[in-house]
Structures are given as C-alpha cells and as structure tokens.
Motif scaffolding. Structure first.
Motif, mmCIF file in Angstrom:
data_model
loop_
_atom_site.group_PDB
_atom_site.id
_atom_site.type_symbol
_atom_site.label_atom_id
_atom_site.label_comp_id
_atom_site.label_asym_id
_atom_site.label_seq_id
_atom_site.Cartn_x
_atom_site.Cartn_y
_atom_site.Cartn_z
ATOM 1 N N LYS A 1 0.863 -0.964 0.003
ATOM 2 C CA LYS A 1 -0.058 0.066 -0.074
ATOM 3 C C LYS A 1 0.988 1.201 -0.074
ATOM 4 O O LYS A 1 0.663 2.242 -0.817
ATOM 5 N N TRP A 2 1.801 1.246 1.001
ATOM 6 C CA TRP A 2 2.716 2.474 1.273
ATOM 7 C C TRP A 2 3.556 2.834 -0.182
ATOM 8 O O TRP A 2 3.860 3.931 -0.434
ATOM 9 N N LEU A 3 4.072 1.563 -0.723
ATOM 10 C CA LEU A 3 4.815 1.773 -2.057
ATOM 11 C C LEU A 3 3.910 2.606 -2.971
ATOM 12 O O LEU A 3 4.612 3.417 -3.511
ATOM 13 N N ASN A 4 2.580 2.104 -3.040
ATOM 14 C CA ASN A 4 1.808 3.046 -4.144
ATOM 15 C C ASN A 4 1.694 4.302 -3.734
ATOM 16 O O ASN A 4 1.777 5.256 -4.614
ATOM 17 N N ILE A 5 1.212 4.590 -2.574
ATOM 18 C CA ILE A 5 1.172 5.968 -2.227
ATOM 19 C C ILE A 5 2.559 6.867 -2.120
ATOM 20 O O ILE A 5 2.337 7.800 -2.463
ATOM 21 N N CYS A 6 3.515 6.188 -1.881
ATOM 22 C CA CYS A 6 4.673 6.819 -1.821
ATOM 23 C C CYS A 6 4.961 7.310 -3.483
ATOM 24 O O CYS A 6 5.356 8.383 -3.558
ATOM 25 N N ILE A 7 4.846 6.391 -4.398
ATOM 26 C CA ILE A 7 5.040 6.867 -5.866
ATOM 27 C C ILE A 7 3.907 8.043 -6.277
ATOM 28 O O ILE A 7 4.297 8.880 -6.831
ATOM 29 N N LEU A 8 2.430 7.823 -5.820
ATOM 30 C CA LEU A 8 1.776 8.766 -6.150
ATOM 31 C C LEU A 8 2.178 10.031 -5.527
ATOM 32 O O LEU A 8 1.784 11.220 -5.987
ATOM 33 N N SER A 9 2.271 10.198 -4.112
ATOM 34 C CA SER A 9 3.096 11.518 -3.514
ATOM 35 C C SER A 9 4.077 12.071 -4.296
ATOM 36 O O SER A 9 4.206 13.436 -4.239
ATOM 37 N N ILE A 10 4.860 11.529 -4.808
ATOM 38 C CA ILE A 10 6.229 11.949 -5.616
ATOM 39 C C ILE A 10 5.683 12.613 -6.947
ATOM 40 O O ILE A 10 6.010 13.766 -7.356
ATOM 41 N N MET A 11 4.791 11.891 -7.474
ATOM 42 C CA MET A 11 4.032 12.377 -8.712
ATOM 43 C C MET A 11 3.244 13.847 -8.361
ATOM 44 O O MET A 11 3.419 14.839 -9.185
ATOM 45 N N THR A 12 2.643 13.862 -7.389
ATOM 46 C CA THR A 12 1.920 14.866 -6.960
ATOM 47 C C THR A 12 2.725 15.913 -6.584
ATOM 48 O O THR A 12 2.201 17.093 -6.293
ATOM 49 N N ILE A 13 4.155 15.790 -6.102
ATOM 50 C CA ILE A 13 4.806 16.695 -5.888
ATOM 51 C C ILE A 13 5.491 17.534 -7.219
ATOM 52 O O ILE A 13 5.737 18.566 -7.323
ATOM 53 N N VAL A 14 5.884 16.478 -8.175
ATOM 54 C CA VAL A 14 6.589 17.087 -9.211
ATOM 55 C C VAL A 14 5.519 17.801 -10.263
ATOM 56 O O VAL A 14 6.035 18.807 -10.385
ATOM 57 N N THR A 15 4.404 17.268 -10.487
ATOM 58 C CA THR A 15 3.420 18.294 -11.398
ATOM 59 C C THR A 15 3.097 19.640 -10.947
ATOM 60 O O THR A 15 3.208 20.384 -11.670
ATOM 61 N N PRO A 16 2.918 19.798 -9.766
ATOM 62 C CA PRO A 16 2.548 21.336 -9.395
ATOM 63 C C PRO A 16 4.006 21.884 -9.277
ATOM 64 O O PRO A 16 3.790 23.120 -9.214
ATOM 65 N N LEU A 17 4.849 21.475 -9.475
ATOM 66 C CA LEU A 17 6.299 22.311 -9.362
ATOM 67 C C LEU A 17 6.127 23.172 -10.609
ATOM 68 O O LEU A 17 6.594 24.436 -10.620
ATOM 69 N N GLY A 18 5.814 22.651 -11.586
ATOM 70 C CA GLY A 18 5.635 23.468 -12.904
ATOM 71 C C GLY A 18 4.715 24.456 -12.913
ATOM 72 O O GLY A 18 5.002 25.761 -13.709
ATOM 73 N N SER A 19 3.892 24.782 -11.928
ATOM 74 C CA SER A 19 3.136 25.773 -11.700
ATOM 75 C C SER A 19 3.760 27.244 -11.397
ATOM 76 O O SER A 19 3.645 28.164 -12.226
ATOM 77 N N SER A 20 4.787 27.117 -10.750
ATOM 78 C CA SER A 20 5.466 28.396 -10.135
ATOM 79 C C SER A 20 7.144 28.384 -10.367
ATOM 80 O O SER A 20 7.617 29.165 -9.912
ATOM 81 N N MET A 21 7.566 27.112 -10.653
ATOM 82 C CA MET A 21 9.067 26.929 -10.354
ATOM 83 C C MET A 21 9.799 27.882 -11.324
ATOM 84 O O MET A 21 10.910 28.590 -10.984
ATOM 85 N N PHE A 22 9.329 28.367 -12.315
ATOM 86 C CA PHE A 22 9.626 29.463 -13.156
ATOM 87 C C PHE A 22 9.589 30.654 -12.828
ATOM 88 O O PHE A 22 10.073 31.624 -13.472
ATOM 89 N N ALA A 23 8.816 30.939 -12.061
ATOM 90 C CA ALA A 23 8.028 32.261 -11.576
ATOM 91 C C ALA A 23 9.437 33.534 -11.269
ATOM 92 O O ALA A 23 9.095 34.589 -11.851
ATOM 93 N N PRO A 24 10.110 33.042 -10.594
ATOM 94 C CA PRO A 24 11.217 34.038 -10.481
ATOM 95 C C PRO A 24 12.143 34.447 -11.910
ATOM 96 O O PRO A 24 12.680 35.645 -12.167
#
Length: 513
Positions: free
Chosen positions: A72-95
């Motif tokens: 269970k936690w292996l699946n949740i960890c992979i999902l959590s990493i995905m859910t961190i990576v994609t929102p980075l695109g929203s503002s990582m380039f803002a500066p």
C-alpha cells in the motif's frame, strides 16, 4: 459441468467488499454505487447466482483493502512523488518571468501573471475528463500515460520560441499534470480504511500545496545560473525518472477494474462466458463515461456540502496565489533580495504547510481511532470538528494581517515571512480537514468529489491573481491583504455549520448521479 470461478474453492460468493462501504459510511447516498455504475440490484439474487464473481472472502489479497502495508505505502509513495512533481511546473519558473518577458519582448503585467495562471487552468479543466476516465479505465493507466504526456509537453515548453507557444505547452502540462492531483485521493480511498486515511492523505496532499511554494526556491537559483528553460528540462528529468517507476511498481487499486480482470481470467480458465463481476454495472463503458463526465459538476452544483466546502478551499487557495504574485516585487524591490534569493521567500509558505500536514494528519486519524475504540459510530463530520477547523480558520486572516501591514510599512523581512508561515499552516489545516471530510462523506464519489474541488480551486487560483496586482496598486499591501483577511474571516462558519448539520444536509440533498 465445470465449476465456475466462485464455486471452485467450495465457497459461496461473499458480499462484495467495496472500499469504505462499512457501516460507518453507508448513509442516504448508498442506494447506488455511482463510482462503479452499479445500479440498485437485488444483492441476495447476486449472492445466489453462481455466475457472479466476487472477492474470495473478506481476506482476499487481490482486494486492495487487504494488501500488505508495504504494498500500500509503495503505491502511496509513488503517487505522492508524482503529486509533488507536477505542481512544481506551476510556479517553479516564476522568478524568471522578467527574463522571459524581455526575451519575448513583452511588457504587459497581465501577460506576466497569466504565464503562471495558464498552468493552473490546466489543473482546472483536466479533472473533468480524468475523473470519469478513471472510473472506466481504472487509475493506473492514467498515472502512467499522464506522466508520459507531462514529460513530452515539458520538452515543448523548454523549446518554446514564442510567448504563445509557451502559453500552449504550459496549459497542456497543466492538463496532463492534473492526473495525480485529481485521482490520488481516490486511490488512497481504494487502499486505506477510514482510521488510517488521514496520514496517507497527508503524504499525498503536500504536492498540490508545496509545489507552488517550494518550486520557486530551486527555480530562483536555477534560472539565475543557467536560464529559465532549464526549469522545464529539470521537470523532464524528474518526470522521466517516474515513467519506469510507475510502469513497473505502481499497481491498479480500483476495485471494479480489478474484479473485472479476475472475471476475464476465470472465463478463460472455466470456459464459462456467463461469468460477470459483482461490481459490474448494467451500463456499458460508454454510458458509464457519459454519466461520470457530468458527475463532478453535478456534485459541485447540486450538493451544498461539496459546493460550499469547495468554495472555502478555492478562495483560500486563490488567496495563496495572490500572495505569491506579490513576493517577486515585495522582496526584490522593497527588501533588496536578488533574483536567486527571491526564491527563498517562498520557503515560509512551504514550512507552514508541512507543519499543517503533520499536525492535522495525525489529529484527524487519532480522533477517528479514539471514537472507534469507544465504540462510537464514525461520522464524517469528525474530520471538521471545531477543534480542528476553528483554529485553522482563525489563523488565516491573522497571517494575512501580519504579512500585509508589516510589508506595507517595511518592517524587517522576517516578520512578513512569519505572517505567510502562519497563513500557510492554516490553509493546510482547512484544505486537509475539508478533503478528508468529503472523502468520508462521499466515499464512492472519491474521484468525482476531488475533481469538483480541483476545478473550483484551480479556477480561482488561476483567475484571482489576474486582478491581484491591480488590487494591490489601488489599495496597497496593507489594505489589500486586509480585504482578503476579512473574506477569510467570513468563511470560518462554513465548516462549523456542516459539523452541526452535515448529516442532515447529506440526507436531504442526495442528487441522483
């Protein structure tokens, strides 16, 4: 006669184990399994039918609810990493926005703001397609192929040679990147019992909120060193690394899809084409999709609990993005931060959110477990108890007042940052409590409820900042943030009302979905 798959072990088919269909969550909305398309059937008739395939008893290891904690936690960890990576695109380039405007010969402040907001528009509209697809195809294919598309569109953004091309690929990145944000909570509901869901949700929920805050910290230094395009190359690398990980290690969790695979296997083994899944609906996949694609909007419009709770989260999330639009000029122009150091100004928001996740993730699970130990029937309203939502709601305006007035009068830069930290902790508390409450209140609507919330949250997150700079120009930082603080104060009663009357309201407003 060759035995069917449900007879071969000498057992009668057991009652279908649908995630969270325990006595604590079965309520007025239990007449139809809307997530799976299962209509009002005669359950007894299904149990007597030898052609109906169910789980092999309550401890069947094929049922995601019975998987080992490690799996269970292996699946949740992979999902959590995905859910961190994609929102980075929203503002990582803002500066790097000033550099982008110079490179493409743009001077409009609206264009500058929309460069950030267009990505969030992808988060707003993507769930309307992703949620229903997950109810027909399952969760895993969307994670895998959504991530592949995210990488492809990131390459397009990195190679953009015009502002229009950059707009288009950022929108497409948002659409593809919204997959884990939309159905991640549904996957957790597939896997976790209600008393353990809070800590799993806390791991997953960090991404949508931490991404916009932590991204610019790395982005500021990266852009200063090698240019804004490397933000997208870095996203390609991170997303690309997740492609083989998700392909080989991520497992399907949606019970109807898993049981349908079992049916297909048993049909081959038994040569019995009449076998069918216990969780199969009477509708064809095409009709299920048609029904599911309008479900998030029906929930948002016809269910007051979803409407008002989603509005609460959406407004606070929009305020966060309004604050983010001010960081670049407040800390660089007023406090003299460099382009690289300006990324550090997002750190307090990230720290506040981490604090909120740790605190509220543990508290909500402990409250549920304590009630279960006392033999008290679980009520979803426990997730929005005043002891959780009242402090969260109160610190939101406090943080805004501190940030607005201290920045307005040029008080030392650490003080407005403390205000942002306080606001962010409250935001995490609000979002976390609301998300868990709606999952508990509508467990079989998990993907659709999350889609409804994401649509409204992302729309306000994308559109509010478009008028934010003009508001601050007209009112100043002090009164501009005070206006937002008064709005946040007005929202505090919403979860309190549902804590008191939520069960009654759920019974009264039960749209046919």
């Amino acid at each position: 006669m060759e035995p069917t798959g449900v007879e071969r072990d000498g057992r009668r088919p057991s009652t279908a184990i649908i995630p969270d269909m325990d006595s604590s969550t079965v309520g007025p909305d239990s007449e139809q399994d809307v997530e799976t398309g299962l209509d009002n059937r005669d359950t007894n008739a299904d149990e007597k039918d030898p052609n109906v395939v169910d789980w092999d008893g309550p401890n069947d290891q094929e049922n995601p609810m019975n998987w080992t904690d490690k799996k269970k936690w292996l699946n949740i960890c992979i999902l959590s990493i995905m859910t961190i990576v994609t929102p980075l695109g929203s503002s990582m380039f803002a500066p790097g926005i000033p550099r982008i405007l110079v490179e493409f010969h743009e001077t409009s402040s609206t264009v500058a703001t929309f460069l950030v907001s267009v990505y969030i528009l992808g988060f707003a509209f993507g769930p309307l397609l992703i949620a229903p697809l997950s109810e027909v195809l399952g969760r895993r294919p969307l994670y895998v192929y959504g991530n592949i598309l995210f990488v492809i569109f990131s390459v397009g953004a990195a190679l953009a040679n015009s502002i229009g091309m950059l707009f288009a690929f950022r929108l497409l990145m948002g659409l593809a990147g919204s997959v884990p944000i939309t159905i991640g909570s549904g996957s957790i509901a597939d896997l976790m019992p209600v008393e353990k869901r809070g800590r799993a949700m806390s791991a997953w929920a960090l991404g949508p909120l931490l991404g916009p805050c932590v991204g610019p910290i790395a982005g500021g230094y990266l852009i200063e060193a090698v240019g804004w395009r490397w933000v997208y190359w870095l996203l390609c690398i991170m997303g690309g690394a997740l492609i083989p990980v998700s392909f080989f290690f991520l497992r399907e969790t949606f019970a109807p899809v898993l049981l349908e695979k079992k049916v297909r296997r048993l049909r081959k083994e038994t040569n019995n084409p009449s076998l069918r899944s216990k969780l199969a609906g009477r509708l064809s996949p095409k009709d299920q999709f048609k029904l599911a694609i309008i479900r998030p909007m029906k929930l948002l419009v016809l269910t007051p609990i979803v409407t008002l709770m989603a509005l609460y989260v959406a407004i606070t999330y929009g305020i966060l993005y309004l604050l983010i639009t001010t960081f670049s000029f407040v800390y660089t122009e007023q406090y003299g931060f460099s382009e690289g150091n300006s990324g550090l100004t997002y750190l307090p928001a990230g720290l506040g959110m981490m604090f909120g996740v740790i605190v509220f993730g543990q508290l909500t699970d402990k409250m549920v477990s304590r009630n279960q130990a006392k033999g008290i029937k679980h009520r979803p309203e426990v997730r929005i108890a005043p002891v959780l939502t009242l402090p969260s709601g109160i610190v939101l305006p406090i943080g805004l007042f501190i940030y607005g007035w201290t920045a307005n009068f040029g008080v030392h830069w650490i003080v407005p940052m403390i205000g942002v930290l306080i606001f962010s902790a409250g935001l995490m508390g609000v979002m976390f409590c609301v998300q868990n409450y709606l999952l508990d209140a509508y467990p079989r609507y998990a993907a659709s409820v999350t889609a409804a919330m994401t649509v409204l949250r992302s729309l306000l997150g994308a559109l509010l900042p478009l008028g934010g700079l003009e508001m601050y120009d007209a009112l100043g930082l002090g009164w501009g943030n005070s206006l937002l603080a008064f709005v946040a104060l007005a929202l505090i009663p919403i979860p309190l009302v549902f804590y008191k009357f939520g069960e009654r309201i759920r019974g009264k407003f039960n749209p046919k979905l």
